[in-house]
Design an enzyme around this catalytic site. Structure first.
Site, PDB file in Angstrom:
ATOM      1  N   TYR A   1      -9.810  -2.221   0.889  1.00  0.00           N
ATOM      2  CA  TYR A   1      -8.440  -2.429   0.398  1.00  0.00           C
ATOM      3  C   TYR A   1      -7.818  -1.089   0.010  1.00  0.00           C
ATOM      4  O   TYR A   1      -6.692  -0.773   0.399  1.00  0.00           O
ATOM      5  CB  TYR A   1      -8.487  -3.384  -0.796  1.00  0.00           C
TER       6      TYR A   1
ATOM      7  N   SER B   1      -0.456   0.189  -3.549  1.00  0.00           N
ATOM      8  CA  SER B   1      -1.200  -0.181  -4.752  1.00  0.00           C
ATOM      9  C   SER B   1      -1.666   1.093  -5.434  1.00  0.00           C
ATOM     10  O   SER B   1      -1.883   2.109  -4.760  1.00  0.00           O
ATOM     11  CB  SER B   1      -2.421  -1.025  -4.378  1.00  0.00           C
TER      12      SER B   1
END
Ligand code: NDP
Length: 256
Positions: free
Chosen positions: A158, A145
């Site tokens: 995350y 990401s």
């Protein structure tokens, strides 16, 4: 020529029933690869496999929860059986997020996100290594990401898992180069999937995301799968250890 195709290649794509993983399964299969995938929901997996068969794709699947160690081992045994011990492509796509402030994370939530996003990818690489090596030409692609490259409001834990995936990419690229296994990481910004649809239904939220994105929109799963496929093709055999953002320009936007 075979430069832009995947005929004769075998692939494992984790989490292929929805979102980015589904687009990757379809992209690789359309380019000629034989694909195995997995997810936790048996019924949805069965439906997808029927659809794919109807489209002429060679896709099989296993029901498993990749946050659980012995289920990862079982998955790789099934992949070894299906592909006679040889795997060209491993796409580590499974990942999740719990959206809350750092101060509110419990120990259980920490373990769940780490197991799903980081430990599962690391362990699958470990146990798939013999199959990737036996294929003679292996490509590992991680779905990371942009949150692993720059700090964004999607959550600190995350982001930590994605940052670690990007370093895992660099180390495996060097450690396994002698086995002719490459490793690269693809970093999406907001992509319309089941993971983000609730968030993006909130138009004020979507506007906030889009306002920081030079291309002025969120992305679609097919815009991720195209790069994943390229990173598995003979045309990319000198690319390894890289983290490539697919983000409409978000991560290079200082202040436009
Ligand atoms: P989705 O939630 O839409 O799809 C996830 C897929 O993985 C589903 O097929 C799901 O099936 C499967 N899956 C989830 N957990 C497990 C598990 N423990 N074991 C086995 N299968 C599992 O996610 P996205 O497509 O949006 O995301 C895919 C990857 O892309 C993730 O790593 C995510 O972090 C990353 N990403 C996504 C972005 C986005 O904006 N969408 C942006 C940046 C990165 P089931 O639930 O049935 O198990």
């Amino acid at each position: 020529s075979g430069r832009w195709a995947l005929h004769g290649k075998t692939a494992l794509v984790t989490g292929g029933t929805r979102g980015i993983g589904r687009a990757v399964v379809e992209e690789l299969a359309a380019l000629g690869a034989a694909v195995h995938t997995c997810s936790r929901k048996e019924e949805e997996l069965g439906e997808r496999i029927k659809e794919w068969e109807a489209r002429g794709f060679r896709v099989t699947g296993s029901v498993c929860d990749l946050s659980v160690r012995d289920q990862r081992e079982r998955l790789i045994r099934e992949v070894a059986d299906r592909f006679s011990g040889k795997l060209n492509i491993l796409v580590n796509n499974v990942g999740t997020n719990i959206r809350k402030p750092t101060t509110e994370f419990s120990a259980e939530e920490y373990s769940f996100v780490m197991a799903t996003n980081l430990e599962s990818a690391y362990h699958l690489c470990q146990i798939a290594h013999p199959l990737l090596k036996s294929s003679g030409s292996g490509s590992i692609v991680f779905i990371s990401s942009v949150c692993g490259v720059v700090a964004v409001f999607s959550g600190t834990l995350y982001a930590m898992t994605k940052g670690a995936i990007n370093q895992l990419t660099k180390n495996l690229a060097c450690e396994w180069a002698r086995d002719n296994i490459r490793a690269n990481s693809v970093g999406p910004w907001y992509i319309r999937t089941s993971l983000t649809e609730k968030l993006l239904e909130n138009k004020a939220f979507e506007e906030q995301v889009v306002s920081r994105t030079p291309l002025g929109r969120v992305g679609e799963p097919g815009e991720i799968s195209a790069l994943v496929a390229f990173l598995c093709m003979p045309g990319s055999t000198y690319i390894t250890g890289q983290t490539i953002s697919v983000d409409g320009g978000m991560s290079v936007n200082g202040f436009y």
